[in-house]
Enzyme design. Structure first.
Site, PDB file in Angstrom:
ATOM      1  N   ARG A 105      12.417  20.573 103.705  1.00 32.50           N
ATOM      2  CA  ARG A 105      13.654  21.208 102.347  1.00 32.50           C
ATOM      3  C   ARG A 105      14.052  22.330 103.300  1.00 32.50           C
ATOM      4  NH1 ARG A 105      13.201  16.805 100.632  1.00 32.50           N
ATOM      5  NH2 ARG A 105      12.745  16.975  98.655  1.00 32.50           N
ATOM      6  N   GLU A 129      22.921  22.751  99.940  1.00 27.61           N
ATOM      7  CA  GLU A 129      23.103  21.156  99.853  1.00 27.61           C
ATOM      8  C   GLU A 129      24.219  20.891  98.350  1.00 27.61           C
ATOM      9  OE1 GLU A 129      20.370  18.420 100.202  1.00 27.61           O
ATOM     10  OE2 GLU A 129      18.930  19.518 101.987  1.00 27.61           O
ATOM     11  N   HIS A 185      20.821  15.238 104.395  1.00 26.99           N
ATOM     12  CA  HIS A 185      19.920  14.636 103.881  1.00 26.99           C
ATOM     13  C   HIS A 185      19.654  13.179 103.598  1.00 26.99           C
ATOM     14  CE1 HIS A 185      17.140  16.503 100.736  1.00 26.99           C
ATOM     15  NE2 HIS A 185      16.027  15.641 101.272  1.00 26.99           N
TER      16      HIS A 185
END
Lengths: 314, 314
Positions: free
Chosen positions: B223, B252, B271
């Protein structure tokens, strides 16, 4: 009398200092090779990018009794006169296996995870999520069952890739040429890691690219001559296959005006797959060890079958 | 009465059609989540990029008895009220393990073989031979001992990388936090694959990057909050470490004006490390299977320890 070792090089090889007093080391460039060859007992082809040996080899005249090349392939030095002579040819078998295997794995994983596109999008500061592919469970066909092909197959298998190996002669764990088309027809990854010989010259041609799946990715870490580059270019343009990576080319360095540089779906690298930090040292150490055996009259390792063009056997 | 499954989504999840007649499926966006939560029996957090659950969670009022998130991490939905409630939280443990492991291996191999530079040189039509590094024999430290960290360690070990795994509690095959600095100090590859919790928040800070070797490469597939991004930027600028790859970020999507896009030595990806073709399907299948167990009154798999912030146990 101290034997003369003639070294065809651009940069001097490391480690030869260990032979001080036991060998007379003479360096040469390609231009002076022909005049110096007759007086040499041993030729060390350190500059493996040179094709000079083929032109300079002294036919029936005095010649080295042993030629060692600091490369896995011997296609750049073999000529009918050398093949017919009693001169022993050895290669650098073993030095490049694991590095090339890792290089192929790097390409397979990078392509499966769309890494080249990620790097492009980063340059454009664009966040665009995409789906990668799982590598485990895909199928590879590795063509070439020498140490490099076998190491490549081992590494791909370790990543969960179902991998078939194809060699000149079928044997346990190795398919013969008769299985080739069937195997590449279902492979996700087709890897060329064979020596360049009369049999393998341009074996990857329009027919072979036509047999592969539209999703297939082709990798050449063997020799440029294994591939019909024009046929590959057409196969990529027509989407017969999804992509390719060439580390070796018919002409090296690849000319700046070659259309291959900008072919969509093609990754071009400068014949570096086997070359990792310390590799020149390893090649030097390997030659020194072989020289010590040769000087003691013991059998040389990695003796090339000059007719076949590679070191035979398992 | 047919239970109500509230789905927080952007795109509708696949496979839920299998629950026709057995569940009342209601879709919602973040804006309507708070008003619909009290009437839901189950909340499926399909849009795992949303932090809406934290704000919308209905304290002591009527609320779902079960929350499932289509992600490995639960940091985006946990809040004190949810943690204190009797609502069960489950995650998508298992779907991302192998894909993330392969993604990390792709980065490690690509960096070792200098592939990003190869792609740059290809754009410039420049043939420049370089030496790669051998991956076999290098050292990795994987931080996070859940399924993703363990799969990553297994894959790196299969490539011959000596790999240490660090978790919250030392156990067989897993180092505890006390060993972390010692292990990252000698690692060639440091991989962050831990959940984001109070303990792991910004654990990769100036101190940790200072402990790493100048040749080290850092990868974050956990993360964004695990990393102090400013400290990483400084560490790269000052050459405290050789490079890094971030697949996850504090914010993000990474804003277009973020300096991280152009940080020398940093690979930015959106991601995507765990997302391979078919992954949405797998997540849908996983939820349907869990729902069937829940509806039958059987224990749910992948129950998150809401205090710790992840699924405990081996």
């Amino acid at each position: 009398m101290t034997p003369t070792v003639l070294v065809l090089d651009a940069d001097p090889p490391p480690r030869l200092g260990r032979l001080t007093g036991r060998a007379r080391i003479v360096h040469t460039d390609a231009a002076h090779l022909a005049e110096r060859l007759p007086a040499a007992d041993v030729l060390l082809v350190w500059d493996f990018t040179s094709h000079a040996v083929r032109e300079a080899w002294p036919g029936d005249g005095p010649r080295p009794r042993w030629v060692h090349t600091a490369s896995a392939g011997v296609d750049h030095l073999m000529c009918p006169e050398l093949a017919a002579s009693d001169t022993v040819v050895t290669n650098a078998r073993g030095v490049f296996d694991q590095p090339v295997a890792e290089y192929v794995a790097a390409l397979v994983l990078a392509v499966a995870k769309d890494l080249p596109r990620t790097l492009e999008l980063q340059r454009e500061r664009t966040w665009r999520h995409r789906e990668g592919r799982r590598v485990a469970g895909t199928r590879a066909c590795v063509v070439g069952s020498g140490p490099i092909g076998r190491a490549t197959a081992r590494t791909l298998k370790a990543l969960g890739v179902t991998t078939a190996l194809v060699g000149r002669v079928p044997r346990t764990g190795v398919h013969g040429p008769a299985d080739l088309d069937r195997l590449i027809a279902r492979a996700d990854w087709v890897v060329a890691a064979a020596p360049l010989t009369g049999q393998t010259y341009r074996m990857f041609d329009a027919h072979r690219f036509g047999v592969m799946q539209p999703s297939a990715f082709f990798v050449n870490v063997g020799r440029g001559g294994l591939v019909d580059e024009e046929a590959l270019a057409r196969a990529l343009a027509r989407r017969w296959i999804a992509g390719a990576a060439l580390d070796v080319f018919a002409a090296e360095p690849l000319p700046a005006d070659s259309p291959l540089w900008e072919l969509p779906g093609l990754i071009v690298s400068p014949h570096m797959s086997g070359d990792t930090a310390g590799w020149r040292d390893e090649l030097g150490v390997q030659f020194v060890a072989s020289y010590e055996r040769w000087a003691a009259g013991r059998p040389l390792p990695n003796v090339v079958d000059k007719t076949r063009g590679y070191v035979p056997g398992h």
